[in-house]
Design an enzyme around this catalytic site. Structure first.
Site, PDB file in Angstrom:
ATOM      1  N   ARG A  95      19.969  29.009  -8.652  1.00 24.82           N
ATOM      2  CA  ARG A  95      20.088  29.272  -7.507  1.00 24.82           C
ATOM      3  C   ARG A  95      21.359  30.044  -6.922  1.00 24.82           C
ATOM      4  NH1 ARG A  95      16.572  24.914  -7.760  1.00 24.82           N
ATOM      5  NH2 ARG A  95      14.642  25.445  -6.813  1.00 24.82           N
ATOM      6  N   ASN A  96      22.393  30.437  -7.974  1.00 15.10           N
ATOM      7  CA  ASN A  96      23.420  30.772  -7.676  1.00 15.10           C
ATOM      8  C   ASN A  96      23.347  32.266  -7.618  1.00 15.10           C
ATOM      9  OD1 ASN A  96      26.059  32.059  -8.175  1.00 15.10           O
ATOM     10  ND2 ASN A  96      27.099  30.239  -8.969  1.00 15.10           N
ATOM     11  N   ARG A  97      23.506  32.908  -6.430  1.00 19.70           N
ATOM     12  CA  ARG A  97      23.536  34.432  -6.456  1.00 19.70           C
ATOM     13  C   ARG A  97      24.332  35.216  -7.073  1.00 19.70           C
ATOM     14  NH1 ARG A  97      18.624  35.082  -4.509  1.00 19.70           N
ATOM     15  NH2 ARG A  97      18.195  34.357  -2.300  1.00 19.70           N
ATOM     16  N   LYS A  98      25.570  34.722  -7.469  1.00 23.33           N
ATOM     17  CA  LYS A  98      26.403  35.588  -8.087  1.00 23.33           C
ATOM     18  C   LYS A  98      26.067  35.536  -9.524  1.00 23.33           C
ATOM     19  CE  LYS A  98      30.114  35.059  -4.847  1.00 23.33           C
ATOM     20  NZ  LYS A  98      31.621  34.742  -4.810  1.00 23.33           N
ATOM     21  N   LYS A  99      25.641  34.366 -10.078  1.00 24.98           N
ATOM     22  CA  LYS A  99      25.103  34.357 -11.414  1.00 24.98           C
ATOM     23  C   LYS A  99      23.910  35.329 -11.618  1.00 24.98           C
ATOM     24  CE  LYS A  99      26.695  29.897 -13.293  1.00 24.98           C
ATOM     25  NZ  LYS A  99      26.399  28.706 -14.058  1.00 24.98           N
ATOM     26  N   ASP A 115      25.141  27.635 -18.678  1.00 25.90           N
ATOM     27  CA  ASP A 115      26.128  26.713 -18.142  1.00 25.90           C
ATOM     28  C   ASP A 115      27.401  27.155 -18.653  1.00 25.90           C
ATOM     29  OD1 ASP A 115      26.930  24.502 -16.836  1.00 25.90           O
ATOM     30  OD2 ASP A 115      27.027  23.145 -18.455  1.00 25.90           O
ATOM     31  N   SER A 116      28.376  27.131 -17.972  1.00 24.44           N
ATOM     32  CA  SER A 116      29.770  27.484 -18.316  1.00 24.44           C
ATOM     33  C   SER A 116      30.989  27.076 -17.675  1.00 24.44           C
ATOM     34  CB  SER A 116      29.880  29.056 -17.961  1.00 24.44           C
ATOM     35  OG  SER A 116      29.636  29.254 -16.504  1.00 24.44           O
TER      36      SER A 116
END
Length: 160
Positions: free
Chosen positions: A8-12, A69-70
């Site tokens: 849900r992370n827009r930047k990702k 995942d990072s």
């Protein structure tokens, strides 16, 4: 081909879409599947968390899913924060607090000496019944000790 990005992370989402420009892939986001449950990232490795997210999203949506995942691993801090990178300064921490904490701890441990850090990223892609295929990448850097800012930077990528 449709692939669901398990975040849900827009930047990702923006970053993953940029990585696949020119390929015949349509990325769907979790916005298309509002009922998709959050997946707890409780694995001991980036790989375990990425695989868990990709498999859960693929099973829920019925579509192939790509998850990652990072995080940052700092040798001088015994590879911390590792899988706890997003919540290193606490569960409600933001990027600024996490970066501030890691820089403070690195300064305390190595006091003006060069440090080595390794940004780990693991991506996993699964279909609804398969165990997935993974890929790992890392970037090493031991030059600066101050945060940097760029519009596309987020998380620990701000540390150069």
């Amino acid at each position: 081909m449709n692939i669901v990005l398990a975040t849900r992370n827009r930047k990702k989402v923006e970053e993953m879409k940029r990585m696949f420009v020119g390929h015949d892939i349509t990325f769907l986001t979790l916005d298309v599947f509002p009922g998709c449950p959050e997946v707890e990232e409780d694995g001991q490795t980036f790989q375990a968390n990425a695989k868990k997210k990709a498999l859960a999203v693929a099973r829920y949506t019925g579509c192939p899913a790509l998850a990652d995942d990072s995080g940052l691993e700092v040798k001088a801090l015994d590879m911390a924060p590792g899988v706890f990178s997003a919540r290193y300064a606490g569960k409600q921490a933001d990027d600024r607090r996490n970066v501030k904490k890691i820089l403070r701890e690195m300064r305390a441990v190595i006091k003006k000496q060069e440090f080595e850090k390794d940004f780990q990223a693991w991506a996993d892609s699964v279909e609804t019944r398969s165990s997935g295929l993974g890929s790992r990448d890392s970037v090493k850097n031991n030059e600066n000790r101050e945060p940097r800012t760029k519009n596309r930077e987020y998380g620990y990528r701000k540390i150069k």
